[in-house]
Design a protein around this motif. Structure first.
Motif, PDB file in Angstrom:
ATOM      1  N   VAL A  26       0.840  -1.239   0.213  1.00 49.61           N
ATOM      2  CA  VAL A  26      -0.136   0.012  -0.305  1.00 49.61           C
ATOM      3  C   VAL A  26       0.802   1.125  -0.104  1.00 49.61           C
ATOM      4  CG1 VAL A  26      -2.219  -1.011   1.449  1.00 49.61           C
ATOM      5  CG2 VAL A  26      -0.437  -0.298   2.737  1.00 49.61           C
ATOM      6  N   ALA A  27       0.574   2.384   0.109  1.00 48.24           N
ATOM      7  CA  ALA A  27       1.176   3.307  -0.694  1.00 48.24           C
ATOM      8  C   ALA A  27       1.938   4.382   0.887  1.00 48.24           C
ATOM      9  CB  ALA A  27       0.390   4.231  -0.740  1.00 48.24           C
ATOM     10  N   GLU A  28       2.506   4.923   1.207  1.00 51.21           N
ATOM     11  CA  GLU A  28       2.913   5.308   2.672  1.00 51.21           C
ATOM     12  C   GLU A  28       1.651   5.806   3.159  1.00 51.21           C
ATOM     13  OE1 GLU A  28       6.242   8.478   4.233  1.00 51.21           O
ATOM     14  OE2 GLU A  28       5.925   8.172   2.076  1.00 51.21           O
ATOM     15  N   GLY A  29       1.406   5.757   4.561  1.00 45.38           N
ATOM     16  CA  GLY A  29       0.864   6.005   5.028  1.00 45.38           C
ATOM     17  C   GLY A  29      -1.120   5.150   5.165  1.00 45.38           C
ATOM     18  N   GLU A  30      -1.016   4.435   4.572  1.00 44.36           N
ATOM     19  CA  GLU A  30      -2.121   3.778   3.838  1.00 44.36           C
ATOM     20  C   GLU A  30      -2.107   2.166   4.801  1.00 44.36           C
ATOM     21  OE1 GLU A  30      -4.148   5.609  -0.385  1.00 44.36           O
ATOM     22  OE2 GLU A  30      -2.967   2.994   0.311  1.00 44.36           O
ATOM     23  N   VAL A  31      -3.012   1.710   5.115  1.00 46.70           N
ATOM     24  CA  VAL A  31      -3.043   0.415   5.823  1.00 46.70           C
ATOM     25  C   VAL A  31      -4.363  -0.204   4.846  1.00 46.70           C
ATOM     26  CG1 VAL A  31      -3.742  -0.474   7.904  1.00 46.70           C
ATOM     27  CG2 VAL A  31      -1.428   1.301   8.388  1.00 46.70           C
ATOM     28  N   GLN A  32      -3.540  -1.586   4.518  1.00 49.89           N
ATOM     29  CA  GLN A  32      -4.875  -2.209   4.617  1.00 49.89           C
ATOM     30  C   GLN A  32      -5.216  -3.358   5.144  1.00 49.89           C
ATOM     31  OE1 GLN A  32      -5.374  -5.539   0.730  1.00 49.89           O
ATOM     32  NE2 GLN A  32      -6.884  -3.463   0.407  1.00 49.89           N
ATOM     33  N   LEU A  33      -6.681  -3.462   5.875  1.00 53.61           N
ATOM     34  CA  LEU A  33      -7.110  -4.497   6.587  1.00 53.61           C
ATOM     35  C   LEU A  33      -7.933  -6.025   6.313  1.00 53.61           C
ATOM     36  CD1 LEU A  33      -7.307  -1.823   8.265  1.00 53.61           C
ATOM     37  CD2 LEU A  33      -7.153  -2.888  10.114  1.00 53.61           C
ATOM     38  N   LEU A  34      -7.435  -6.943   6.594  1.00 51.33           N
ATOM     39  CA  LEU A  34      -8.785  -8.413   6.100  1.00 51.33           C
ATOM     40  C   LEU A  34     -10.265  -8.067   7.734  1.00 51.33           C
ATOM     41  CD1 LEU A  34      -9.284 -10.394   4.591  1.00 51.33           C
ATOM     42  CD2 LEU A  34      -7.978 -11.626   6.156  1.00 51.33           C
ATOM     43  N   VAL A  35     -11.432  -7.866   6.981  1.00 57.64           N
ATOM     44  CA  VAL A  35     -11.960  -7.665   7.952  1.00 57.64           C
ATOM     45  C   VAL A  35     -12.301  -8.932   8.396  1.00 57.64           C
ATOM     46  CG1 VAL A  35     -14.761  -7.046   8.116  1.00 57.64           C
ATOM     47  CG2 VAL A  35     -13.232  -5.748   6.912  1.00 57.64           C
ATOM     48  N   ASP A  36     -12.077  -9.732   9.240  1.00 55.05           N
ATOM     49  CA  ASP A  36     -11.663 -10.823  10.117  1.00 55.05           C
ATOM     50  C   ASP A  36     -13.396 -11.169  10.568  1.00 55.05           C
ATOM     51  OD1 ASP A  36     -10.696 -13.076  11.672  1.00 55.05           O
ATOM     52  OD2 ASP A  36     -11.723 -12.360  13.077  1.00 55.05           O
ATOM     53  N   ARG A  37     -13.536 -10.504  11.110  1.00 54.11           N
ATOM     54  CA  ARG A  37     -15.880 -10.243  11.397  1.00 54.11           C
ATOM     55  C   ARG A  37     -15.867  -9.431  12.064  1.00 54.11           C
ATOM     56  NH1 ARG A  37     -14.108 -14.051  16.944  1.00 54.11           N
ATOM     57  NH2 ARG A  37     -12.425 -13.712  16.364  1.00 54.11           N
ATOM     58  N   PHE A  38     -17.460  -8.914  12.095  1.00 52.29           N
ATOM     59  CA  PHE A  38     -18.142  -7.838  12.399  1.00 52.29           C
ATOM     60  C   PHE A  38     -19.396  -8.508  12.890  1.00 52.29           C
ATOM     61  CE2 PHE A  38     -19.190  -8.844   7.771  1.00 52.29           C
ATOM     62  CZ  PHE A  38     -20.270  -8.673   7.762  1.00 52.29           C
ATOM     63  N   GLY A  39     -20.408  -7.518  13.490  1.00 47.95           N
ATOM     64  CA  GLY A  39     -21.604  -7.206  13.906  1.00 47.95           C
ATOM     65  C   GLY A  39     -22.971  -7.457  13.427  1.00 47.95           C
ATOM     66  N   LEU A  40     -23.500  -7.686  13.462  1.00 47.75           N
ATOM     67  CA  LEU A  40     -24.916  -7.454  12.794  1.00 47.75           C
ATOM     68  C   LEU A  40     -26.143  -7.275  14.236  1.00 47.75           C
ATOM     69  CD1 LEU A  40     -25.945  -6.019   9.700  1.00 47.75           C
ATOM     70  CD2 LEU A  40     -26.369  -8.469   9.425  1.00 47.75           C
ATOM     71  N   SER A  41     -26.820  -6.142  13.559  1.00 44.30           N
ATOM     72  CA  SER A  41     -27.937  -6.033  14.636  1.00 44.30           C
ATOM     73  C   SER A  41     -28.829  -5.122  13.848  1.00 44.30           C
ATOM     74  CB  SER A  41     -27.258  -4.908  15.944  1.00 44.30           C
ATOM     75  OG  SER A  41     -26.986  -4.142  15.721  1.00 44.30           O
ATOM     76  N   ALA A  42     -30.621  -4.832  14.981  1.00 44.46           N
ATOM     77  CA  ALA A  42     -30.914  -3.929  14.653  1.00 44.46           C
ATOM     78  C   ALA A  42     -30.590  -2.170  14.325  1.00 44.46           C
ATOM     79  CB  ALA A  42     -32.459  -3.752  15.210  1.00 44.46           C
ATOM     80  N   ASN A  43     -29.367  -1.968  14.659  1.00 43.28           N
ATOM     81  CA  ASN A  43     -28.399  -0.473  14.601  1.00 43.28           C
ATOM     82  C   ASN A  43     -28.078  -0.381  13.944  1.00 43.28           C
ATOM     83  OD1 ASN A  43     -27.765   1.936  16.205  1.00 43.28           O
ATOM     84  ND2 ASN A  43     -25.882   0.311  15.730  1.00 43.28           N
ATOM     85  N   ASN A  44     -27.740  -1.629  12.837  1.00 44.47           N
ATOM     86  CA  ASN A  44     -27.535  -1.203  11.605  1.00 44.47           C
ATOM     87  C   ASN A  44     -28.738  -1.303  10.677  1.00 44.47           C
ATOM     88  OD1 ASN A  44     -25.485  -4.642  12.614  1.00 44.47           O
ATOM     89  ND2 ASN A  44     -24.429  -1.706  12.021  1.00 44.47           N
ATOM     90  N   VAL A  45     -29.723  -0.982  10.456  1.00 42.48           N
ATOM     91  CA  VAL A  45     -31.090  -1.192  10.121  1.00 42.48           C
ATOM     92  C   VAL A  45     -30.888   0.652  10.047  1.00 42.48           C
ATOM     93  CG1 VAL A  45     -33.326  -0.904   9.617  1.00 42.48           C
ATOM     94  CG2 VAL A  45     -32.116  -3.979  10.352  1.00 42.48           C
TER      95      VAL A  45
END
Length: 353
Positions: A26-45
């Motif tokens: 990646v370019a200097e100053g950047e970071v790439q992340l692999l999304v390992d897991r995430f939560g999903l709830s009514a809040n995301n609606v």
């Protein structure tokens, strides 16, 4: 690599599209992340429902007009870094799209980094912070599912206490089965707390044993009896429920707060209502105020202590269910959009990358 998108004008319409490719560098100053897991709830609606009004669509812009990427809270593992002090393999907790990868403009902080990408600079800081997380940390799933919601519960409780509950004797919570609502009920030791819920969720809400009284939505009229002053906290955003509470409570209603929008199709309506005009409770604003008053360290200490107490009860109330792949993600998302998810379950998902 895939990314999950929804139509901004119809949250039931979804698609899988190309997200970011995996980067070797990646370019200097950047970071790439692999999304390992995430939560999903009514809040995301709620994020989707307020996507335009509250700029939630702006965090992770979609490539085509009319589509959006709903933010989620997740863990990402660094796969490429152009920032000194951030190494591949490190894990960070923060705001992600429902996708496999995310590249950020990382400015290191004492606890992790902030995404300083130009399109995120004007957005609330709390959503741009990424916290370094040990790989062996405990309660990872609970953190994804409930820490952001519990922070909102904590802030509402603090707001009500600071306001001396607007001289009310009873707090009424709509969508009492929601995690934000029962987090708030857990934190409120006074005054009395009444939970409003659907008939299908009544048994679950009563089993929590943290509400002084539970009413179904067709029993809201019972709030008309009695002479105690009330505060209403609306976690659902359903205009019909809000109107029914206002009309039942009348002039005994001292404050009306709108927090969520799980009933996203019933946001509008109500017209002129008895009692005080509903006010939107925006958690990041209250977090900034409370952090400024207490100092960031003391704010986090108090929140952390309350969270630890809450975790002690959470095992009785929630079962975590894991899902992987676009089909599982779409099924759970549509379940939340349609309000058909078992409140006992917490959903942790990932898109394999």
């Amino acid at each position: 690599m895939p990314a999950f998108e929804v139509r901004r004008d119809d949250l039931r319409t979804t698609r899988l599209t190309d997200g970011e490719p995996r980067a070797e560098r990646v370019a200097e100053g950047e970071v790439q992340l692999l999304v390992d897991r995430f939560g999903l709830s009514a809040n995301n609606v709620t994020y989707g429902a307020f996507g335009d009004a509250m700029s939630y669509w702006a965090f992770f812009p979609a490539g085509e007009e009319g589509w959006g990427r709903v933010p989620v809270w997740g863990f990402g593992d660094v796969v490429a870094s152009g920032v000194e002090g951030i190494e591949p393999g490190e894990r960070f907790y923060g705001y992600f799209p429902m996708a496999t990868h995310l590249t950020v403009r990382a400015e290191p902080t004492g606890s992790g980094f902030v995404d300083a990408a130009e399109h995120r600079r004007a957005l609330p800081r709390v959503y741009n912070d990424y916290l370094r997380t040990p790989p062996d940390a405990e309660h990872l799933d609970e953190t994804l599912l409930l820490r952001p919601l519990f922070a909102t519960s904590f802030l509402i409780a603090a707001f009500l206490r600071d306001s001396e509950f607007f001289d009310a004797e009873t707090v009424v919570l709509a969508s009492a089965s929601s995690k934000t609502a029962y987090g708030l009920a857990f934190l409120l030791d006074a005054p009395a707390v009444v939970g409003l819920t659907s008939s299908g969720n009544r048994d679950f809400v009563e089993s929590l044993d943290i509400y002084d009284r539970v009413l179904t939505y067709d029993e809201i009229g019972e709030l008309a009896s009695g002479d105690e002053a009330l505060v209403f906290v609306d976690m659902a955003g359903d205009a019909a429920v809000r109107e029914a509470v206002h009309r039942a409570a009348g002039e005994r209603l001292r404050h009306s707060a709108v927090v969520g929008a799980t009933h996203w199709e019933q946001l509008a309506g109500g017209g002129e209502l008895p009692g005080p005009a509903p006010e939107f409770f925006f958690a990041p604003t209250h977090m900034e105020r409370m952090s400024a008053e207490l100092g960031p360290a003391e704010f986090q200490r108090r929140l952390g202590a309350a969270w630890a107490d809450f975790l002690g009860r959470l095992g009785d109330w929630m079962e975590v269910e894991h899902g992987e792949g676009p089909e599982a993600l779409e099924r759970v998302w549509l379940g939340f959009v349609d309000g058909k998810v078992d409140p006992r379950r917490g959903h942790v998902l990932r898109l394999p990358g």
